[in-house]
Scaffold this motif. Sequence first.
Motif, short mmCIF file in Angstrom:
data_model
loop_
_atom_site.label_atom_id
_atom_site.label_comp_id
_atom_site.label_asym_id
_atom_site.label_seq_id
_atom_site.Cartn_x
_atom_site.Cartn_y
_atom_site.Cartn_z
N LYS A 27 0.67 -1.37 -0.03
CA LYS A 27 0.06 -0.13 0.09
C LYS A 27 0.76 1.34 -0.02
CE LYS A 27 -3.60 0.31 -0.40
NZ LYS A 27 -4.17 0.78 -1.72
N ALA A 28 1.97 1.23 0.82
CA ALA A 28 2.80 2.27 0.84
C ALA A 28 3.52 2.48 -0.73
CB ALA A 28 3.92 2.10 1.71
N ASP A 29 3.73 1.30 -1.44
CA ASP A 29 4.08 1.78 -2.98
C ASP A 29 3.18 2.40 -3.57
OD1 ASP A 29 6.14 -1.29 -3.14
OD2 ASP A 29 6.63 0.74 -2.07
N ALA A 30 1.75 1.80 -3.66
CA ALA A 30 0.70 2.39 -4.38
C ALA A 30 0.17 3.70 -4.22
CB ALA A 30 -0.67 1.44 -4.11
N LEU A 31 0.24 4.07 -2.76
CA LEU A 31 -0.10 5.59 -2.46
C LEU A 31 1.18 6.37 -2.94
CD1 LEU A 31 -2.17 7.30 -1.44
CD2 LEU A 31 -1.11 6.96 1.03
N SER A 42 0.16 3.06 -10.17
CA SER A 42 -0.57 2.87 -8.97
C SER A 42 -2.01 2.11 -9.03
CB SER A 42 -0.95 4.29 -8.42
OG SER A 42 -1.85 4.18 -7.07
N VAL A 43 -2.50 2.21 -10.18
CA VAL A 43 -3.65 1.30 -10.70
C VAL A 43 -3.34 -0.11 -10.53
CG1 VAL A 43 -5.49 0.81 -12.47
CG2 VAL A 43 -5.10 3.14 -11.93
N ALA A 44 -2.18 -0.47 -11.43
CA ALA A 44 -1.74 -1.85 -11.34
C ALA A 44 -1.57 -2.54 -10.05
CB ALA A 44 -0.62 -1.83 -12.27
N VAL A 45 -0.70 -1.66 -9.10
CA VAL A 45 -0.50 -2.14 -7.73
C VAL A 45 -1.67 -2.57 -7.06
CG1 VAL A 45 0.66 -1.66 -5.58
CG2 VAL A 45 1.66 -0.91 -7.65
N CYS A 46 -2.56 -1.70 -7.03
CA CYS A 46 -3.98 -1.58 -6.46
C CYS A 46 -4.77 -3.12 -6.95
CB CYS A 46 -4.90 -0.45 -6.56
SG CYS A 46 -4.21 0.95 -5.62
N PRO A 54 -9.86 -9.35 -2.48
CA PRO A 54 -10.89 -8.55 -2.99
C PRO A 54 -11.79 -7.73 -2.11
CG PRO A 54 -10.78 -11.04 -3.57
CD PRO A 54 -10.09 -10.81 -2.47
N LYS A 55 -11.59 -7.84 -0.84
CA LYS A 55 -12.34 -6.98 0.11
C LYS A 55 -11.31 -5.98 0.82
CE LYS A 55 -15.86 -10.20 1.08
NZ LYS A 55 -16.72 -11.12 1.91
N ASN A 56 -10.39 -5.61 0.24
CA ASN A 56 -9.54 -4.35 0.69
C ASN A 56 -9.84 -3.04 0.49
OD1 ASN A 56 -7.36 -2.78 1.41
ND2 ASN A 56 -5.85 -4.48 0.89
N VAL A 57 -10.62 -2.62 1.30
CA VAL A 57 -11.50 -1.20 0.91
C VAL A 57 -10.35 -0.15 0.84
CG1 VAL A 57 -12.53 0.51 1.81
CG2 VAL A 57 -13.19 -1.73 2.19
N ASN A 58 -9.24 -0.29 1.39
CA ASN A 58 -8.18 0.86 1.09
C ASN A 58 -7.66 0.81 -0.11
OD1 ASN A 58 -8.08 1.94 3.67
ND2 ASN A 58 -7.48 0.23 4.71
#
Length: 216
Positions: A27-31, A42-46, A54-58
């Motif tokens: 998540k640190a990388d995506a953000l 960022s889209v690819a990481v998320c 699949p339930k990771n809201v963040n």
Amino acid sequence: MKIEFKKIFLSLILSSSLFSPLLFAQKADALALYRAGKYAESVAVCEQELLQNPKNVNSYVVLCWSLVGKKDYAKAEAKAIEGRNISSTDTRLIEILAEAKYYQGKNAGALEYFQLYIANAPPGSSDIGFAYLYMGEIYIRQAKYQHADMAFSAAVHEQPSKYAYWWTRCGYAREMVGNYETAKTAYEKALSLDPSSPDAARGKKRAEDALAKAGV
């Protein structure tokens, strides 16, 4: 016109109990990618994170922020809806959904979700002012200038000394209603924050001319 909501602080996301140490690093990388303007990355990481959980809201939140950054508003809307199927009360997703609808011209839906966001936003959230700003712009689109005045006035009430543009838009709405004295006041406030603003200067002149014509 592009208006961006203020980003949620990194610590607020990364402190979530949903993250294992591995997900924390991901998540640190995506953000970080999102904050650097590397929206596709960022889209690819998320998306990879969501394959794992699949339930990771963040992950949905950062994914949607990045999609908005890419101006892929239709996909941002769809993914925000998916995220709300997991957490319907997450105000970040509500805000994103409102913004995505706004940029697609879905005015009624955008208003609904901005209102829902304002009603449920965390106390003291600076994003409330931005939500009112969007609402004001929608009312301008609809030529509902009295409503726009109220929305922009609420926006500048939230952050009265930060954004000259907000005061300029407030002045414009008041001018369109015919409230030239309060329009002039708003334009003057805008100029106090940004003396070089041509829109505020022109608006102030129009308001002064209207007042002079009315003998005020």
